[in-house]
Design an enzyme around this catalytic site. Sequence first.
Site, short mmCIF file in Angstrom:
data_model
loop_
_atom_site.label_atom_id
_atom_site.label_comp_id
_atom_site.label_asym_id
_atom_site.label_seq_id
_atom_site.Cartn_x
_atom_site.Cartn_y
_atom_site.Cartn_z
CG PHE A 42 -1.80 1.28 1.21
CD1 PHE A 42 -2.93 1.34 0.40
CD2 PHE A 42 -1.47 2.39 1.96
CE1 PHE A 42 -3.71 2.49 0.35
CE2 PHE A 42 -2.24 3.55 1.92
CZ PHE A 42 -3.37 3.60 1.11
CG ASP A 78 5.66 3.40 1.93
OD1 ASP A 78 5.69 3.97 3.04
OD2 ASP A 78 4.63 3.35 1.24
CE LYS A 113 -0.61 5.56 8.12
NZ LYS A 113 -0.29 5.03 6.79
C1 LIG Z 1 -0.54 5.39 5.33
C2 LIG Z 1 0.40 4.93 4.32
C3 LIG Z 1 0.60 5.63 3.12
C4 LIG Z 1 -0.23 6.83 2.73
O1 LIG Z 1 -0.09 7.89 3.61
P1 LIG Z 1 -1.10 9.13 3.54
O2 LIG Z 1 -0.55 10.09 4.56
O3 LIG Z 1 -2.45 8.62 3.89
O4 LIG Z 1 -1.05 9.67 2.17
C5 LIG Z 1 1.56 5.16 2.24
N1 LIG Z 1 2.32 4.08 2.53
C6 LIG Z 1 2.16 3.40 3.68
C7 LIG Z 1 3.04 2.23 3.96
C8 LIG Z 1 1.20 3.78 4.60
O5 LIG Z 1 1.04 3.08 5.73
#
Ligand SMILES: *Cc1c(COP(=O)(O)O)cnc(C)c1O
Length: 392
Positions: free
Chosen positions: A139, A224, A253
Amino acid sequence: MSKSDKTIEKFDSNVIHSYGRYPLVMEHGEGRTAYDEDGKKYIDLGSGIGTNSLGYCDEAWADAVCAQVRRLQHNSNYYYTAVQADFAERLCRSTGYSKVFFGNSGAEANECAIKVARKYSFDKYGKGRHNIITLVNSFHGRTIATLSATGQDVFHNYFFPFLEGFINVTANDIADLKAKLDDTVCAVMLEYIQGEGGVNALEQEFVDAVYELCAQKDVLVIADEIQTGVGRTGKLLAGDWFGKKADITTLAKGIAGGLPMGACLVNEKLSGVLTPGTHGSTFGGNPVACAGALAVFDRVDDEGFLSEVQAKAAFIREKLSACAEVAEVSGIGLMVGISLKTKKAGDVAKEALDRGLLVLTAKDKVRLLPPLTVSESELGEGLDILIGILEE
Ligand SMILES: *Cc1c(COP(=O)(O)O)cnc(C)c1O
């Protein structure tokens, strides 16, 4: 009608229904506890999806944020601020990266990573080497580019056409990786622990193979760490558990303790890829968010903080292992996935809400992302509620 019911009615008649929300109206929070509009109390083991890293309204964090908002709340990126300089220096020093670009969310941090990877390759090798390998079940965000990067078919709907240039490899499948890592690829993007995909950590062997193959072909590794970073796993970056440092790491986050911030960190080799005019963000590096982020790093960089996170993580795993309904506990540190033998994660989360406990779900698992500052007694109280539900 309760106060909460009135708010929900007003909210739903004016806000687009793009989320499946629980019927909870949060009014305020203190430490690790949230209160709804009707005065009901909740122990929060979700921390706004790992975002309120220091819990609710931490004193030092709130003081830093309030002082900054009274001094300078925003300026355009045509000018400099000391607070952005201070945080950038702290972030680069703590993580060992060379430079950072600031945006406001995880998706934006990943957009930046994708642009850096493609431009690095274009500058050096020209067109045709733009593909990025991402993993099945990953994701990476909700913008069109990051949805396209996300390796889950459920996200590839409605909004056609998606961006081309993403190739999916099955996580932990080295043969699949080898078959697809050809001369059209400029980067491999991965989460060390897939969060939304179900709290699944990658295997060390696979991570080793990614780094080895990428190094041979000058293919970049993008980590990520939007969910796994900033102490969540008991190390500053989850890559530290794997003994790896990606060319690019993205954070968001928990980075600013609940204020919007995304960061794209790059190593020395990539530090000159983005040049004036090639990328930007109006709000990126906002002074108030930077002040909050500095307060988070003041805490996380504190001697002993991360080993406390690890101790709390061990405590959670020990408590859960004694519960008969728990089939398996996945994840690292305070990123916890709980597979259940018979119960449905969604039902458990709803029942927990009724009993004053906030937990998350990820795929078919109950997911915990407690504030990093949670105490063992708060954890114990929350887990007792959870285990009570599971063992009923
Ligand atoms: C939450 C998340 C995102 C997206 O972050 P947003 O601040 O909602 O755009 C991307 N990658 C990972 C692994 C995430 O947990």
